[in-house]
Design an enzyme around this catalytic site. Structure first.
Site, mmCIF file in Angstrom:
data_model
loop_
_atom_site.group_PDB
_atom_site.id
_atom_site.type_symbol
_atom_site.label_atom_id
_atom_site.label_comp_id
_atom_site.label_asym_id
_atom_site.label_seq_id
_atom_site.Cartn_x
_atom_site.Cartn_y
_atom_site.Cartn_z
ATOM 1 N N SER A 117 31.887 146.446 44.922
ATOM 2 C CA SER A 117 32.647 147.334 45.807
ATOM 3 C C SER A 117 32.008 147.602 47.157
ATOM 4 C CB SER A 117 32.918 148.675 45.107
ATOM 5 O OG SER A 117 33.975 148.535 44.183
ATOM 6 N N LYS A 120 34.014 146.786 50.201
ATOM 7 C CA LYS A 120 34.949 147.706 50.844
ATOM 8 C C LYS A 120 34.465 148.109 52.235
ATOM 9 C CE LYS A 120 37.050 149.646 46.658
ATOM 10 N NZ LYS A 120 36.417 148.934 45.543
ATOM 11 N N SER A 174 35.951 154.745 45.608
ATOM 12 C CA SER A 174 35.991 153.293 45.451
ATOM 13 C C SER A 174 37.323 152.831 44.863
ATOM 14 C CB SER A 174 34.838 152.811 44.556
ATOM 15 O OG SER A 174 34.539 151.463 44.816
#
Length: 412
Positions: A117, A120, A174
């Site tokens: 993640s 991102k 997230s």
């Protein structure tokens, strides 16, 4: 790419704790035998069942040397005379100065790894300048197509949210569905797939040449990779934006009610523990998948310095990802302000193969746009300059003679 002479002069590969050998910056001197690469200090982690890691693409030597030749190593690189960095379970990491771009040290900074993640952040760097935070968007069924059990903020199909709320859900919780929403918004007619292409274009612009996104959220996909160095470039772009800095430090936010769906809103918290537990924390991003294991990006300020740490492939014991990041930040803050083993390149500085980008002033001259050429055309001199005016005078004289002749004929 300009050679970082000062960084190269200070760069060393540590042999034992506290022992080091400087690298000569004088190309005319006889090069000494290179020191044997030294493995990074590793913390002992409990044995865990791990998914087989995907095969990375072949390494490109020029890409591995982006930021300085000392960074092209799978081993430890640190400034001359620096104390040994803390032992962590991360397979690769890097510490850099957000303001000067100096790389303070790293372990395999250009080694390929899967991002989870922390990808991102690349989505954020791509989408944040393109979207109005006050714009209201409607979540679609396709936006909610995420892996079962993966992280989500709780956005509802048909729900209406501001772009700012979606960003907060992305960075604080997230949310993988939040990533799909943002990728769709910047993807144009191709939706989320177009958003991923925009992310890859942004990575190339930043010089993150070892980064390739397949999913906007960081959920594993074939051929999806990054490096600790690339993550530092991406994080630096994010932290340069004051809106991102505000999002990254937000501790609590509210996902609003959805009256049309008869659903109440709820509160979310920032899952990055650095925000709460590290003095001077600026925020960052956590990540985890079976392939990537634990990944982390964090930043903090102390004594007028702002440092960022990136780490990949970590295990949560004996220290969690953010704790490993905090320990490496402490190590970075302990180094002198002029310590350096390389640098973070500027956007547009490198070509796709890692070589210096072609300068528009080098080689062939740049042809201006037609309007610019017309506006700046140089007037000719001599007869060439005066003939248009002479021709115009002759034409006027001929016209007057014709008028006078016509009048005389009418009188006659």
């Amino acid at each position: 790419m300009r050679a970082p002479v000062l960084a190269l002069a200070a760069a060393v590969v540590l042999g034992t704790a506290g022992a080091s050998a400087p690298v000569s910056a004088d190309p005319t001197r006889q090069a000494a035998a290179p020191a044997a690469p030294v493995p990074c200090p590793r913390a002992q982690a409990p044995q865990v069942e791990r998914s087989p890691r995907p095969t990375p693409p072949p390494s490109v030597p020029q890409q591995q040397a982006v930021g300085g030749p000392a960074l092209a190593t799978p081993a430890l690189v640190a400034p001359a005379g620096a104390p040994a960095p803390p032992a962590v379970t991360a397979t690769s990491w890097l510490v850099a100065d957000l303001d000067t771009g100096a790389v303070l040290g790293g372990c395999g900074p250009h080694e390929y790894a899967t991002p989870a993640s922390v990808q991102k952040l690349l989505l954020t760097a791509t989408a944040l300048p393109r979207l109005d935070p006050k714009r209201t968007v409607t979540v679609t069924h396709e936006d909610l197509d995420i892996a079962p059990g993966s992280s989500a903020v709780g956005l509802l199909e048909g729900g209406r949210y501001t772009v700012e709320t979606v960003f907060l859900g992305l960075l604080m919780q997230s949310g993988n569905e939040a990533a799909n929403v943002l990728a769709r918004l910047i993807g144009g007619p191709d939706g989320a797939a177009g958003g991923v292409r925009a992310m890859n274009a942004e990575a190339r612009r930043l010089g993150a040449l070892q980064t390739h996104a397949v999913t906007p959220s960081g959920l594993d996909g074939p051929g999806q990779f990054t490096s600790a160095y690339d993550l530092a470039l991406i994080a630096r772009a994010c932290f340069a934006d004051p809106t991102f800095r505000r999002y990254a430090l937000t501790e609590q936010a509210r996902i609003p009610d959805q009256p049309a769906l008869r659903r109440k809103g709820f509160q979310i918290q920032n899952e990055n523990q650095l925000v709460y537990r590290y003095p001077g924390a600026l925020g960052g991003k956590t990540g985890f998948t079976d392939y990537a294991r634990h990944t982390y990006v964090g930043a903090a300020q102390r004594g007028g310095r702002r440092l960022v740490v990136t780490l990949l492939g970590a295990e949560p014991r004996p220290m969690r990802g953010w704790e490993q990041g905090a320990a490496l930040l402490d190590w970075g803050f302990s180094l002198p302000r002029d310590a350096s083993v390389g640098r973070l390149v500027a956007p547009g500085e490198t070509a796709a193969n890692g070589a210096p980008a072609a300068s528009p002033t080098a080689g062939a001259a740049v042809t201006p746009e037609p309007r610019a050429v017309a506006a700046h055309r140089v007037a000719p001199s001599g007869w060439a300059a005066s003939w248009p005016f002479v021709a115009a005078a002759v034409a006027v004289a001929g016209l007057l003679a014709a008028v006078l002749l016509h009048r005389r004929r009418r009188r006659a």
